[in-house]
Design a protein around this motif. Sequence first.
Motif, PDB file in Angstrom:
ATOM      1  N   PHE A 140       0.759  -1.242   0.104  1.00 22.46           N
ATOM      2  CA  PHE A 140       0.041  -0.126   0.004  1.00 22.46           C
ATOM      3  C   PHE A 140       0.938   1.377   0.270  1.00 22.46           C
ATOM      4  O   PHE A 140       0.783   2.138  -0.697  1.00 22.46           O
ATOM      5  CB  PHE A 140      -0.979  -0.124   1.350  1.00 22.46           C
ATOM      6  CG  PHE A 140      -1.616   1.197   1.352  1.00 22.46           C
ATOM      7  CD1 PHE A 140      -2.622   1.684   0.718  1.00 22.46           C
ATOM      8  CD2 PHE A 140      -1.038   2.101   2.479  1.00 22.46           C
ATOM      9  CE1 PHE A 140      -3.304   3.131   0.797  1.00 22.46           C
ATOM     10  CE2 PHE A 140      -1.458   3.621   2.565  1.00 22.46           C
ATOM     11  CZ  PHE A 140      -2.913   4.037   1.745  1.00 22.46           C
ATOM     12  N   PHE A 141       1.961   1.200   0.816  1.00 20.21           N
ATOM     13  CA  PHE A 141       2.737   2.453   0.996  1.00 20.21           C
ATOM     14  C   PHE A 141       3.564   2.563  -0.404  1.00 20.21           C
ATOM     15  O   PHE A 141       4.330   3.759  -0.752  1.00 20.21           O
ATOM     16  CB  PHE A 141       3.649   2.432   2.186  1.00 20.21           C
ATOM     17  CG  PHE A 141       2.909   2.448   3.380  1.00 20.21           C
ATOM     18  CD1 PHE A 141       2.116   3.733   3.554  1.00 20.21           C
ATOM     19  CD2 PHE A 141       2.576   1.634   4.505  1.00 20.21           C
ATOM     20  CE1 PHE A 141       1.397   3.914   4.778  1.00 20.21           C
ATOM     21  CE2 PHE A 141       2.091   1.798   5.584  1.00 20.21           C
ATOM     22  CZ  PHE A 141       1.500   2.870   6.002  1.00 20.21           C
ATOM     23  N   TRP A 142       3.674   1.368  -1.082  1.00 21.81           N
ATOM     24  CA  TRP A 142       4.378   1.558  -2.360  1.00 21.81           C
ATOM     25  C   TRP A 142       3.638   2.430  -3.368  1.00 21.81           C
ATOM     26  O   TRP A 142       3.959   2.792  -4.343  1.00 21.81           O
ATOM     27  CB  TRP A 142       4.559   0.272  -3.017  1.00 21.81           C
ATOM     28  CG  TRP A 142       5.963  -0.472  -2.612  1.00 21.81           C
ATOM     29  CD1 TRP A 142       6.856   0.053  -1.440  1.00 21.81           C
ATOM     30  CD2 TRP A 142       6.429  -1.720  -3.016  1.00 21.81           C
ATOM     31  NE1 TRP A 142       7.992  -1.290  -1.510  1.00 21.81           N
ATOM     32  CE2 TRP A 142       7.652  -2.090  -2.108  1.00 21.81           C
ATOM     33  CE3 TRP A 142       5.993  -2.606  -3.999  1.00 21.81           C
ATOM     34  CZ2 TRP A 142       8.277  -3.128  -2.681  1.00 21.81           C
ATOM     35  CZ3 TRP A 142       7.008  -3.698  -4.463  1.00 21.81           C
ATOM     36  CH2 TRP A 142       8.105  -4.082  -3.671  1.00 21.81           C
ATOM     37  N   GLY A 143       2.418   2.446  -3.221  1.00 23.33           N
ATOM     38  CA  GLY A 143       1.088   2.799  -3.863  1.00 23.33           C
ATOM     39  C   GLY A 143       0.310   2.105  -4.798  1.00 23.33           C
ATOM     40  O   GLY A 143      -0.226   2.587  -5.585  1.00 23.33           O
ATOM     41  N   ILE A 144       0.624   0.614  -4.509  1.00 20.03           N
ATOM     42  CA  ILE A 144       0.137  -0.253  -5.156  1.00 20.03           C
ATOM     43  C   ILE A 144      -1.614  -0.147  -4.928  1.00 20.03           C
ATOM     44  O   ILE A 144      -2.014  -0.307  -3.882  1.00 20.03           O
ATOM     45  CB  ILE A 144       0.380  -1.641  -4.864  1.00 20.03           C
ATOM     46  CG1 ILE A 144       1.884  -1.839  -5.692  1.00 20.03           C
ATOM     47  CG2 ILE A 144      -0.467  -2.735  -5.693  1.00 20.03           C
ATOM     48  CD1 ILE A 144       2.278  -3.029  -5.552  1.00 20.03           C
ATOM     49  N   PRO A 145      -2.603   0.267  -6.085  1.00 12.92           N
ATOM     50  CA  PRO A 145      -4.017   0.273  -5.622  1.00 12.92           C
ATOM     51  C   PRO A 145      -5.000  -0.892  -5.489  1.00 12.92           C
ATOM     52  O   PRO A 145      -5.925  -0.749  -4.779  1.00 12.92           O
ATOM     53  CB  PRO A 145      -4.585   0.997  -7.034  1.00 12.92           C
ATOM     54  CG  PRO A 145      -3.463   0.680  -8.143  1.00 12.92           C
ATOM     55  CD  PRO A 145      -2.261   0.116  -7.405  1.00 12.92           C
ATOM     56  N   LYS A 146      -4.432  -2.168  -6.021  1.00 15.34           N
ATOM     57  CA  LYS A 146      -5.320  -3.407  -5.851  1.00 15.34           C
ATOM     58  C   LYS A 146      -4.556  -4.341  -5.229  1.00 15.34           C
ATOM     59  O   LYS A 146      -3.682  -4.866  -5.888  1.00 15.34           O
ATOM     60  CB  LYS A 146      -5.848  -3.766  -7.377  1.00 15.34           C
ATOM     61  CG  LYS A 146      -6.967  -4.714  -6.936  1.00 15.34           C
ATOM     62  CD  LYS A 146      -8.325  -3.948  -6.502  1.00 15.34           C
ATOM     63  CE  LYS A 146      -8.941  -2.936  -7.166  1.00 15.34           C
ATOM     64  NZ  LYS A 146     -10.181  -2.471  -6.449  1.00 15.34           N
ATOM     65  N   ALA A 189      -6.114   3.889  -8.512  1.00 12.02           N
ATOM     66  CA  ALA A 189      -6.014   4.358  -7.111  1.00 12.02           C
ATOM     67  C   ALA A 189      -7.250   4.454  -6.564  1.00 12.02           C
ATOM     68  O   ALA A 189      -8.195   5.258  -6.924  1.00 12.02           O
ATOM     69  CB  ALA A 189      -4.950   5.320  -7.238  1.00 12.02           C
ATOM     70  N   GLY A 190      -7.491   4.057  -5.407  1.00 12.29           N
ATOM     71  CA  GLY A 190      -8.666   4.645  -4.576  1.00 12.29           C
ATOM     72  C   GLY A 190      -8.739   5.510  -3.651  1.00 12.29           C
ATOM     73  O   GLY A 190      -7.531   6.205  -3.677  1.00 12.29           O
ATOM     74  N   MET A 191      -9.552   5.963  -2.886  1.00 10.81           N
ATOM     75  CA  MET A 191      -9.749   7.194  -2.108  1.00 10.81           C
ATOM     76  C   MET A 191      -8.478   7.123  -0.892  1.00 10.81           C
ATOM     77  O   MET A 191      -7.896   8.081  -0.602  1.00 10.81           O
ATOM     78  CB  MET A 191     -10.839   7.259  -1.413  1.00 10.81           C
ATOM     79  CG  MET A 191     -11.218   8.661  -0.641  1.00 10.81           C
ATOM     80  SD  MET A 191     -10.724  10.063  -1.566  1.00 10.81           S
ATOM     81  CE  MET A 191     -12.133   9.748  -2.798  1.00 10.81           C
ATOM     82  N   LYS A 192      -8.323   5.961  -0.268  1.00  9.87           N
ATOM     83  CA  LYS A 192      -7.185   5.811   0.667  1.00  9.87           C
ATOM     84  C   LYS A 192      -5.848   6.147   0.306  1.00  9.87           C
ATOM     85  O   LYS A 192      -5.039   6.917   0.861  1.00  9.87           O
ATOM     86  CB  LYS A 192      -7.431   4.326   1.442  1.00  9.87           C
ATOM     87  CG  LYS A 192      -6.313   4.187   2.360  1.00  9.87           C
ATOM     88  CD  LYS A 192      -6.680   2.860   2.945  1.00  9.87           C
ATOM     89  CE  LYS A 192      -5.542   2.546   4.164  1.00  9.87           C
ATOM     90  NZ  LYS A 192      -5.624   1.284   4.762  1.00  9.87           N
ATOM     91  N   THR A 193      -5.447   5.521  -0.987  1.00  8.95           N
ATOM     92  CA  THR A 193      -4.283   5.864  -1.604  1.00  8.95           C
ATOM     93  C   THR A 193      -4.236   7.264  -1.797  1.00  8.95           C
ATOM     94  O   THR A 193      -3.071   7.956  -1.479  1.00  8.95           O
ATOM     95  CB  THR A 193      -4.053   5.072  -2.674  1.00  8.95           C
ATOM     96  OG1 THR A 193      -4.088   3.490  -2.430  1.00  8.95           O
ATOM     97  CG2 THR A 193      -2.791   5.356  -3.534  1.00  8.95           C
ATOM     98  N   LYS A 194      -5.120   7.809  -2.527  1.00 11.51           N
ATOM     99  CA  LYS A 194      -4.984   9.207  -2.998  1.00 11.51           C
ATOM    100  C   LYS A 194      -4.707  10.358  -1.553  1.00 11.51           C
ATOM    101  O   LYS A 194      -4.172  11.161  -1.648  1.00 11.51           O
ATOM    102  CB  LYS A 194      -6.383   9.621  -3.734  1.00 11.51           C
ATOM    103  CG  LYS A 194      -6.271   9.178  -5.011  1.00 11.51           C
ATOM    104  CD  LYS A 194      -7.622   9.421  -5.829  1.00 11.51           C
ATOM    105  CE  LYS A 194      -7.803   8.752  -7.280  1.00 11.51           C
ATOM    106  NZ  LYS A 194      -9.007   9.180  -7.870  1.00 11.51           N
ATOM    107  N   VAL A 195      -5.767  10.199  -0.684  1.00 12.79           N
ATOM    108  CA  VAL A 195      -5.534  10.679   0.365  1.00 12.79           C
ATOM    109  C   VAL A 195      -4.106  10.816   1.179  1.00 12.79           C
ATOM    110  O   VAL A 195      -3.383  11.758   1.582  1.00 12.79           O
ATOM    111  CB  VAL A 195      -6.735  10.593   1.400  1.00 12.79           C
ATOM    112  CG1 VAL A 195      -6.666  11.137   3.109  1.00 12.79           C
ATOM    113  CG2 VAL A 195      -8.162  10.757   0.915  1.00 12.79           C
ATOM    114  N   PHE A 196      -3.579   9.609   1.339  1.00 15.27           N
ATOM    115  CA  PHE A 196      -2.382   9.460   1.926  1.00 15.27           C
ATOM    116  C   PHE A 196      -1.229  10.242   1.274  1.00 15.27           C
ATOM    117  O   PHE A 196      -0.552  10.790   1.607  1.00 15.27           O
ATOM    118  CB  PHE A 196      -2.204   8.000   2.066  1.00 15.27           C
ATOM    119  CG  PHE A 196      -0.877   7.617   2.874  1.00 15.27           C
ATOM    120  CD1 PHE A 196      -0.775   7.657   4.208  1.00 15.27           C
ATOM    121  CD2 PHE A 196       0.294   7.396   2.386  1.00 15.27           C
ATOM    122  CE1 PHE A 196       0.304   7.530   4.965  1.00 15.27           C
ATOM    123  CE2 PHE A 196       1.575   7.263   2.969  1.00 15.27           C
ATOM    124  CZ  PHE A 196       1.487   7.512   4.339  1.00 15.27           C
TER     125      PHE A 196
END
Length: 232
Positions: A140-146, A189-196
């Motif tokens: 997730f912290f790498w940015g992988i959306p799924k 990318a989902g909302m959680k990824t975008k917000v972070f």
Amino acid sequence: MKIVLIHGQNHKGSSYHIGRMIENKLPGEKEVTEFFLPRDLNHFCVGCYRCIEDESQCPFYGEKKKMMDKVEEADLLIFTTPTYCMRASAPMKSFLDLTFSYWMVHKPRKVMFQKNAVVVTTAAGSGMRHALKDISNALFFWGIPKIKTYGVGVQAMNWAGVSDQKKSQIEKRTDRIARSLQRNHHPKAGMKTKVFFLMMRKMQQGNRGASISEKNYWEKEGWLGKVRPWQS
């Protein structure tokens, strides 16, 4: 499709076989690359922070680059690990430590925001949830959306010892995972990824990163302006 499998052990145990089952069930032409840990990267992060300034200054740059070049090129990443003492294997944890500069808080790579990933872990008993979280958190912290996860207690010490009934259950679950990957071939990318990401952007804008080189990196990518890594 380019697929990279990263195995948290050198031997081909239950988690290895399940990872390969998922890969084998995906249709079409595939280019598959496998890495085994610790065989292909047998080092611990020494906390020197050289990678923050310049990735090539990592003491283990050559071996790490060989793996991460393939990871960056891949469409799908499959991580497999046995559950050791309720966690991911030590070699897998060491690999993730060595890639911390890829995290959104430091110098994330644009290509990571367009990938699918699957994390598989097995245990003779329990602890799979924690092992899955070790890896999926990093991805997730790498940015992988799924990120798909699958943990299963096989009640056996090796794949040969897994019962036919359990293998039948695994077949059905891996079928569902493979179908899901086909439907979501181009994840967003989902909302959680975008917000972070936007939180980390604000941090870099405020010069609160680990190094000025990070802010320079973000600026070069255009992320301090209106460009976003999940945009094509």
